[in-house]
Design an enzyme around this catalytic site. Sequence first.
Site: not given
Length: 223
Positions: A29-31, A97
């Site tokens: 995943s991402n932030h 995102a």
Amino acid sequence: EKFGLLAGKQVMITAGPTREAIDPVRYISNHSTGKMGFALAAACYAAGANVTLIAGPVSLDTPNGVKRKNVSSAVQMLNESMQMLENGCDIFIATAAVADYRVAEVAEHKIKKAGDELNVALVKNPDIVATIAQQEKRPFMVGFAAETRNIEEYAAGKLVAKKLDMIACNDVSRADIGFASDENAMTVFFAEHYQLDKRDLEKASKQEIAQQLIEAIHDALHR
Ligand code: C5P
């Protein structure tokens, strides 16, 4: 009867990160926190729109008056977006995102620790905003771009490549804006045929930026 810059418009907004499973207990995943998308959802509702948020895993409360669909992966986000499109959509805003890649084959069982190296093959995810922009009954399409350099060049490139009507771009090399920050600063570009100049939105709260983005959308729709 609704009043405001987006009175009666159907708005769909993707927000947050996506989560791509590796096995039953792990993911890529991402932030992304979803703050910009949720702020936009609240602002669009306040501007008189009917708003649906398609949210990846985030820990934010659903803004008052906004409909929300929770998804996890990019493929789920695309499927949900396509399904919601059937109900009619005037403006599609892609703040999510989305993970560029997903795991080629999700392991059925937890991967056990073994050798010193582990290779996981990835395959490209669909581009949600670009897919929707190719539909016959396409809404007004708004994209976002986070860049660390050549901002204008890359933003203009994405506007054309993804067939967007508008793109809002921010400089993620600046620590004071973007991602988890409560503030943002952006440059907005419009597709050429609108003949609208680019707009610099000065550093402000994500709420204020959302308001200025709505004004930009409104101005383009009324050209
Ligand atoms: O290409 P890039 O990821 O920088 O483009 C960002 C824009 O495209 C954002 O509006 C994002 O929500 C959207 N996007 C998407 N699906 C993807 C990748 C990006 O909708 N798979």
